[in-house]
Scaffold this motif. Structure first.
Motif, PDB file in Angstrom:
ATOM      1  N   UNK A   1       0.509  -1.089   0.072  1.00 46.73           N
ATOM      2  CA  UNK A   1      -0.051   0.114  -0.073  1.00 46.73           C
ATOM      3  C   UNK A   1       0.616   1.251   0.023  1.00 46.73           C
ATOM      4  N   UNK A   2       1.943   1.214  -0.309  1.00 45.89           N
ATOM      5  CA  UNK A   2       2.890   2.393  -0.387  1.00 45.89           C
ATOM      6  C   UNK A   2       3.882   2.288  -1.458  1.00 45.89           C
ATOM      7  N   UNK A   3       4.579   3.288  -1.892  1.00 44.40           N
ATOM      8  CA  UNK A   3       5.591   3.329  -2.872  1.00 44.40           C
ATOM      9  C   UNK A   3       7.184   3.304  -2.185  1.00 44.40           C
ATOM     10  N   UNK A   4       7.797   2.628  -2.235  1.00 45.45           N
ATOM     11  CA  UNK A   4       9.159   2.352  -1.650  1.00 45.45           C
ATOM     12  C   UNK A   4      10.361   2.949  -2.602  1.00 45.45           C
ATOM     13  N   UNK A   5      10.694   4.011  -2.360  1.00 49.60           N
ATOM     14  CA  UNK A   5      11.734   4.654  -3.302  1.00 49.60           C
ATOM     15  C   UNK A   5      13.149   4.204  -2.905  1.00 49.60           C
ATOM     16  N   UNK A   6      13.639   3.244  -3.699  1.00 49.08           N
ATOM     17  CA  UNK A   6      14.853   2.472  -3.244  1.00 49.08           C
ATOM     18  C   UNK A   6      16.069   3.380  -3.604  1.00 49.08           C
ATOM     19  N   UNK A   7      16.522   3.822  -2.654  1.00 53.69           N
ATOM     20  CA  UNK A   7      17.845   4.706  -2.522  1.00 53.69           C
ATOM     21  C   UNK A   7      19.053   3.880  -2.346  1.00 53.69           C
ATOM     22  N   UNK A   8      18.949   2.679  -2.556  1.00 52.22           N
ATOM     23  CA  UNK A   8      20.056   1.775  -2.000  1.00 52.22           C
ATOM     24  C   UNK A   8      20.982   1.254  -3.102  1.00 52.22           C
ATOM     25  N   UNK A   9      20.816   1.570  -4.513  1.00 52.44           N
ATOM     26  CA  UNK A   9      21.318   0.927  -5.562  1.00 52.44           C
ATOM     27  C   UNK A   9      22.795   1.206  -6.058  1.00 52.44           C
ATOM     28  N   UNK A  10      23.263   2.251  -5.331  1.00 48.89           N
ATOM     29  CA  UNK A  10      24.601   2.556  -5.284  1.00 48.89           C
ATOM     30  C   UNK A  10      25.833   1.626  -4.833  1.00 48.89           C
TER      31      UNK A  10
ATOM     32  N   UNK B   1       5.265   8.043  -0.589  1.00 47.99           N
ATOM     33  CA  UNK B   1       6.266   7.427  -0.889  1.00 47.99           C
ATOM     34  C   UNK B   1       7.062   7.365   0.318  1.00 47.99           C
ATOM     35  N   UNK B   2       7.635   5.993   0.494  1.00 49.38           N
ATOM     36  CA  UNK B   2       8.534   5.705   1.792  1.00 49.38           C
ATOM     37  C   UNK B   2       9.892   5.849   1.242  1.00 49.38           C
ATOM     38  N   UNK B   3      10.823   6.651   1.625  1.00 46.77           N
ATOM     39  CA  UNK B   3      12.393   6.660   1.270  1.00 46.77           C
ATOM     40  C   UNK B   3      13.003   5.088   2.095  1.00 46.77           C
ATOM     41  N   UNK B   4      13.292   4.714   1.162  1.00 44.57           N
ATOM     42  CA  UNK B   4      13.938   3.206   1.391  1.00 44.57           C
ATOM     43  C   UNK B   4      15.540   3.533   1.546  1.00 44.57           C
TER      44      UNK B   4
END
Ligand SMILES: *Cc1c(COP(=O)(O)O)cnc(C)c1O
Length: 495
Positions: free
Chosen positions: A97-106, A420-423
């Motif tokens: 039920x949310x959008x996970x903004x995946x900021x861990x692909x670096x 949006x949830x900052x992941x």
């Protein structure tokens, strides 16, 4: 429109972006803030057709107005390249039920890569623009993720050295292994006997030590910072909020101008401040939901208007949020105080002397863009388990704090806006805590055994950042007392 930067504690003296980036912290101990927030004047149709790099240029060029187009585009191209394991750089995963903004692909699998992969280029470009002759020494305090990401960014960058301090018992086993195996002739890692706040205060004290600065200058060095107090960290973080909104629009998930909420697992208040700046640029964000772990200074602050760090420092399973002095909050306080440096200085003096301050009722009223709450260790673990069992999606402990707080927010407010949830980290970075939350049976397994199990249950490949450290030799093993930080810096620099 030219944007200049001034200190949160200074007179109204302004400097261009490149000077603010180069200095890191203002000489008066304040943080640099833009004199105004530029408007996002590109329409959403255009934005949603852009690559991450193009959005980055659109956003950053509005803030870093003394960079030429070539300079900025060059920095962006070098930063957001194959170091990221996905072409979109910051993907959105729809789950629970949310959008996970995946900021861990670096390269170090935490959101710090989003800014720290570009900061070295912004900094060396800034040095050139300001004709700085000295070698730049990056001093950084880390709660685990910044240090590794900064070293990965600065390793073997000519004209720079980087020294990282971390709390000896305050980081995860994988975080520590990532740091102590760091390669690069110009990288130095030192653990301290103290917590993250001790490390951060120690670094700030070195920055503010005029004698030390002079000594360094004589030896051909100058300090700068890779912590989120550097405006060169903050500006690149605004980009992914704009990109996330454009992605949602491009995917038909939201209408034009539809307001969304953003949830950010918060420590030093850098990431959520970037979201606040995005909102002030005109991005349709409604609530900025600030999620804390058991170190819930910010939750208490939003509720009462009193920021009080006089409390026990709790070590949690989300160590990158184990912080009692959220440095970037000063930028918000300054703004709430009507950009009044003198008023801000009074609050900060009170924080330094008494460990607390109380803002005025009027200022508290201005905080209505924010909602604060926190998740206990138990709630965090339960959230990881529940989301995994319901959806198969595995989130890390920091992201789980945000997800748990989002649940509380929904329950309290019944607000159904898209969110949006900052992941902020890959679950592989906090494998032990994540796996033990899912099932107690994992408690007896070794760290890398757990990595392989996680790969199996989440059906995701083990990231490169983890593969690398399985067998990497330990290259750094210095531990010092907090008081010895200036001494070790001099020793490393040979002065
Ligand atoms: C640094 C970090 C945070 C906190 O971000 P701030 O900008 O300091 O608020 C949250 N999660 C992870 C994984 C981090 O590395």
């Amino acid at each position: 429109m030219e944007i200049l930067y001034k200190s949160t504690r200074g007179n109204n003296e302004t400097v261009p972006a490149s000077a603010a980036i180069l200095k890191g912290l203002s000489e008066d101990g304040g943080l640099f803030v833009p004199t105004q927030i530029p408007a996002l004047d590109t329409d959403i149709e255009t934005l949603s057709g852009m690559s991450y790099q193009e959005v980055a240029y659109t956003v950053m060029s509005k803030f870093l107005t003394d960079f030429t187009e070539d300079e900025l585009k060059d920095c962006i191209a070098r930063a957001y390249d194959k170091k990221f394991d996905t072409e979109v750089i910051a993907p959105l995963a729809k789950s629970d039920g949310a959008y996970y903004l995946e900021l861990f692909h670096g390269s170090t699998i935490a959101f710090k890569d989003m800014a720290l992969s570009i900061l070295p280029y912004l900094l060396t470009t800034s040095a050139k623009k300001n004709h700085a002759e000295n070698e730049i020494v990056i001093l950084t305090a880390t709660s685990g993720d910044t240090g590794k990401a900064a070293m990965a960014g600065f390793a073997d960058v000519p004209g720079t050295k980087i020294i990282v301090f971390y709390p000896k018992d305050g980081v995860s086993p994988i975080q520590e292994k990532q740091m102590v195996t760091q390669k690069g002739k110009n990288t130095y890692v030192v653990s301290i006997r103290g917590n993250f706040d001790d490390a951060q205060t120690g670094v700030k004290n070195i920055f503010n030590d005029k004698n030390m600065t002079e000594e360094l200058d004589g030896a051909g060095f100058q300090f700068s910072s890779a912590n989120s107090i550097n405006i060169g960290r903050l500006v690149p973080q605004i980009v992914y909020y704009v990109y996330a909104y454009a992605t949602l629009y491009g995917n038909g998930e939201i209408e034009k101008d539809e307001k969304i909420n953003v949830v950010v697992p918060t420590g030093n208040f850098g990431n959520i401040l970037a979201a606040f700046y995005a909102k002030n640029m005109g991005l349709p964000i409604d609530k900025l939901i600030c999620a804390s772990n058991d170190n819930k200074v910010l939750f208490d602050f939003f509720r009462t208007g009193t920021y009080d760090k006089n409390r026990e420092f709790i070590l949690t399973t989300s160590p990158s949020m184990d912080i009692l002095i959220s440095s970037n909050l000063e930028r918000l306080i300054f703004r709430l105080a009507g950009n009044d440096a003198k008023k801000n200085q009074e609050f900060m003096d009170s924080l330094k002397e008494e460990g607390k301050y109380t803002i005025t009722g009027e200022m508290l009223e201005e905080l209505k863009d924010f909602y604060g709450n926190y998740a206990s260790e138990k709630e965090t673990a339960e959230t990881i388990k529940r989301i995994y069992e319901d959806t198969g999606y595995v989130i890390d402990t920091h992201t789980a704090v945000a997800a748990a707080v989002y649940e509380k927010y929904k329950e309290e407010t019944k607000d159904g806006k898209k969110t949006v949830i900052a992941s902020t980290a890959s679950p592989y970075k906090f494998t032990r805590s994540v796996m033990e939350a899912i099932d107690e049976k994992y408690a007896s397994m070794g760290d890398f055994e757990l990595v392989d199990e996680l790969s199996k249950i989440s059906n995701t490949p083990v990231p490169n950042a983890i593969e690398e450290i399985r067998t990497a030799p330990v290259l750094h093993n210095t531990t010092v007392e907090v008081e010895e930080m200036p001494k070790i810096v001099k020793k490393i620099l040979g002065i």
